[in-house]
Design a protein around this motif. Structure first.
Motif, PDB file in Angstrom:
ATOM      1  N   ILE A 194      14.034   6.487  -0.312  1.00  0.00           N
ATOM      2  CA  ILE A 194      13.409   5.290  -0.886  1.00  0.00           C
ATOM      3  C   ILE A 194      12.406   5.694  -1.964  1.00  0.00           C
ATOM      4  CG2 ILE A 194      11.932   3.305  -0.363  1.00  0.00           C
ATOM      5  CD1 ILE A 194      13.204   3.279   2.429  1.00  0.00           C
TER       6      ILE A 194
ATOM      7  N   ASP B 195       6.526   6.293  -7.519  1.00  0.00           N
ATOM      8  CA  ASP B 195       6.704   5.599  -6.246  1.00  0.00           C
ATOM      9  C   ASP B 195       5.559   5.895  -5.285  1.00  0.00           C
ATOM     10  OD1 ASP B 195       9.158   5.071  -7.433  1.00  0.00           O
ATOM     11  OD2 ASP B 195      10.180   6.669  -6.342  1.00  0.00           O
TER      12      ASP B 195
ATOM     13  N   GLY C  19       5.432  -2.035  -4.987  1.00  0.00           N
ATOM     14  CA  GLY C  19       5.968  -1.633  -3.693  1.00  0.00           C
ATOM     15  C   GLY C  19       5.704  -0.181  -3.354  1.00  0.00           C
TER      16      GLY C  19
ATOM     17  N   LYS D 291      -0.365   0.087   0.360  1.00  0.00           N
ATOM     18  CA  LYS D 291       0.934  -0.268  -0.226  1.00  0.00           C
ATOM     19  C   LYS D 291       0.698  -1.334  -1.290  1.00  0.00           C
ATOM     20  CE  LYS D 291       5.573  -2.046   0.931  1.00  0.00           C
ATOM     21  NZ  LYS D 291       6.306  -1.039   0.148  1.00  0.00           N
TER      22      LYS D 291
ATOM     23  N   SER E 262       5.036  -5.865  -3.983  1.00  0.00           N
ATOM     24  CA  SER E 262       6.267  -5.796  -4.777  1.00  0.00           C
ATOM     25  C   SER E 262       6.402  -6.965  -5.735  1.00  0.00           C
ATOM     26  CB  SER E 262       7.488  -5.766  -3.846  1.00  0.00           C
ATOM     27  OG  SER E 262       7.445  -4.635  -3.006  1.00  0.00           O
TER      28      SER E 262
ATOM     29  N   VAL F 187       9.833  -0.502  -5.577  1.00  0.00           N
ATOM     30  CA  VAL F 187      10.313   0.337  -4.481  1.00  0.00           C
ATOM     31  C   VAL F 187      11.012  -0.566  -3.465  1.00  0.00           C
ATOM     32  CG1 VAL F 187       9.596   1.767  -2.534  1.00  0.00           C
ATOM     33  CG2 VAL F 187       8.528   2.079  -4.773  1.00  0.00           C
ATOM     34  N   GLY F 188      12.222  -0.203  -3.094  1.00  0.00           N
ATOM     35  CA  GLY F 188      13.013  -1.033  -2.186  1.00  0.00           C
ATOM     36  C   GLY F 188      14.057  -1.845  -2.910  1.00  0.00           C
TER      37      GLY F 188
ATOM     38  N   LYS G  87      18.232   3.712  -4.059  1.00  0.00           N
ATOM     39  CA  LYS G  87      17.690   4.928  -3.449  1.00  0.00           C
ATOM     40  C   LYS G  87      18.170   6.159  -4.230  1.00  0.00           C
ATOM     41  CE  LYS G  87      17.601   3.146   1.324  1.00  0.00           C
ATOM     42  NZ  LYS G  87      18.090   3.380   2.711  1.00  0.00           N
TER      43      LYS G  87
END
Length: 599
Positions: free
Chosen positions: A210, A276, A305, A349, A352, A396-397, A401
């Motif tokens: 990820i 990331d 994210g 975090k 997003s 991210v997400g 990937k």
């Protein structure tokens, strides 16, 4: 009447009275104290009042006299090359063994200390520095191959014991015989980076593909980034040139991606939403100072994210309760979610969703729409947040990937107007790299090649073609070209912006292979038929950053390659001329260069 209870005078060993000895000791202490405070007063006067201006001016005049001499020397070399004459560029003096033209303490000491401005890049113009070849230190040897180099390097390649003496007890590095040994520790993880990474993995998806790109701020000798490579997490580590002599040079000698930089008054040379994961282990960056400019810069670089890890001060740190409160308030204003505080390590975090900003006491607001978040070359820091209108497309997400993201067109490709060429560029460089290996004999799979730079990276196709090799690539996007570095990061690769008429922010002898397609374009002025600097300036810089026995692969027209070959002889390189692949332009050639040992 005399008091009978007075103590008799004490005698010294030589028969003198203790009082006289005591008086002399006091006088000595007074003299030392007076000298110290006089020196301190003089320092403060010279640094913070106009009284220091004449001294700085004297330093500038000295540099000016040097520059005039250097300019004449450079002009003679260029004139000879333009006339087609053979010329030899001499080695620099031995004390220039670690020459970094844009991070030269002698030059930078003349600049303002505010926000550490003097520790940022300050480059001499072409002709202001001596045109010479940086020699290796005495006893230099071809580096230890990867992955053995992660754990040990040759002492003589950078014979500086300061870090091992000061930080050896924290597991940074130790000296053993002809080697420096790297146990993998750090100030906040003296038991080793692997245990520390395992602890972080309880809260961050480190092992699942990820996360791919990470930034380690104030990295020391970069053991954190080195051990993250086992998890396919590509970390670019940075630190300034400072009292921990050559920490980035140690990292690069180990084969770990690293870069010299200072978070001071300007943005770091990366695009928006590049990383990331951003990590600080006792980096001592005052994140909320200057109206929150530094935490805002972290937010600019962190992908929606993504994860922010700060380990060490001010997190739960004695006597820094106020700084810790301010950091939490700043993160809350940016809508970051605090996942955990584990000892002195805090993990947040980033949301997003499109940019979120709450009312705050730091004065952080939204930037003007004209403020491009990916513009980052000599760009002044702002205490404002750009509105992210991408609606999570490259969060991210949401982004594929690793390794799938390497070959997937970036959602930001439409912004570069190159959407149709992504697949074609990827296929083109896959064929070219295969040609390099099979027809040119370039040993890209050899243990002798670890640190690679693509000096004109475009969309990162060359780097992508090397993804199965045990190398890492610094993708450099020239600042006067289309700014495609965000696309490169979306692919899961790393790189920086740069102007090749200036020196690169690295130590000498740090790359095994340099690759450049269209070398003449790196010095050209696109608005005229003139060059901004000369090819000889660029190639002397290439020699500085290339390791002895290292390789450079240069592509350009036959006319340019002839000029490059002439300069290569002046630099004492060995050259080998090759035809290009069948589908490439007919007038293009490839020059493969080997750097020789020169003392």
């Amino acid at each position: 009447m005399r008091h009978a209870n007075h103590s008799p005078p004490r005698r010294g060993g030589n028969g003198t009275t203790g009082g006289a000895s005591f008086i002399r000791r006091c006088a000595l202490i007074d003299l030392v104290a007076a000298s110290f405070f006089s020196a301190l007063l003089l320092f403060l006067l010279l640094t913070f009042t106009p009284l220091g201006d004449p001294l700085a001016a004297s330093g500038r005049r000295y540099l000016g006299r040097q520059s005039a001499s250097f300019a004449r020397q450079r002009e003679k070399v260029i004139a000879a090359i333009e006339l087609g004459e053979e010329v030899v560029i001499e080695s620099c003096p031995a004390e220039e063994v670690d020459k970094m033209p844009c991070e030269d303490p002698r030059r930078n000491s003349l600049f303002d200390r505010y926000m550490n401005f003097y520790r940022e890049r300050h480059c001499p113009a072409p002709g202001e520095a001596l045109l010479c070849l940086v020699p290796p230190p005495k006893g230099y040897r071809v580096r230890i191959p990867w992955p053995e180099s992660l754990h040990k390097i040759w002492h003589n390649n950078m014979p500086y014991n300061k870090i091992s003496e000061r930080k050896g007890h924290q597991g940074w590095m130790t000296e053993e015989g002809p080697y420096f040994i790297f146990p993998g520790g750090g100030t906040m993880f003296p038991d080793g980076a692997e245990q520390y990474i395992e602890k972080l993995g309880q809260y961050i998806p480190i092992k699942k593909g990820i996360l791919r790109t990470a930034l380690d701020m104030g990295c020391g000798v970069a053991s954190f980034g080195g051990f993250l490579l086992k998890e396919n997490l590509l970390t670019l580590s940075f630190a300034p040139r400072d009292s921990h002599k050559s920490q980035i040079q140690f990292a690069l000698e180990r084969g770990i991606p690293a870069f010299v930089a200072m978070l001071g008054t300007r943005r770091l040379p990366f695009p928006a939403y590049a990383f990331d994961l951003i990590h600080c282990s006792r980096c001592l960056i005052p994140f909320t100072a200057y109206n929150g400019s530094y935490i805002v810069e972290v937010d600019r670089l962190l992908r929606p994210g993504g994860y922010l890890v700060i380990s060490g001060p001010p997190v739960k740190w004695a006597k820094q309760e106020s700084e810790w409160d301010h950091l939490q308030a700043a993160a809350l204003a940016l809508c970051y979610k605090l996942l955990v505080v584990d000892g002195n390590t805090a993990i947040w975090k980033k949301p997003s969703i499109p940019s979120c900003l709450q009312e705050n006491k730091l004065g952080i607001g939204y930037c003007r729409d004209s403020n491009d978040p990916s513009e980052a070359w000599y760009f002044k820091l702002n205490a404002c947040v750009n509105k992210n209108l991408a609606k999570g497309e490259f969060a991210v997400g949401a982004i594929p990937k690793w390794p799938d993201r390497l070959l997937k067109p970036s959602p930001r490709l439409s912004l570069t107007e190159r959407g149709d060429s992504f697949e074609a560029d990827t296929e083109l460089w896959a064929r070219r790299v295969e040609y390099y290996k099979k027809s040119l004999g370039i040993k890209l799979e050899s243990p002798s090649v670890r640190n690679v730079m693509d000096m004109n990276a475009n969309l990162g196709g060359f780097s992508a073609a090397l993804s199965h090799n045990d190398v890492w690539v610094m993708n450099v996007v020239p600042v006067f070209f289309q700014l495609t570095l965000d696309v490169i990061y979306d692919r899961g690769l790393i790189g920086v912006y740069h102007d090749w008429c200036e020196a690169f922010s690295t130590y000498p002898r740090t790359y095994d292979l340099l690759h450049v397609s269209g070398i003449s374009s790196l010095v050209a002025d696109s608005s005229s038929n003139l060059n901004r600097c000369h090819l000889v300036d660029l190639m002397v810089e290439m020699d500085r950053i290339l390791r002895p026995k290292g390789t450079a692969v240069i592509r350009d027209s036959m006319e340019v390659i002839d000029k490059v070959a002439q300069i290569a002889r002046a630099i004492k390189w060995t050259t080998d001329l090759h035809q290009v692949e069948p589908e490439s332009p007919g007038d293009e050639r490839i020059l493969v260069i080997t750097k020789n040992f020169v003392s």
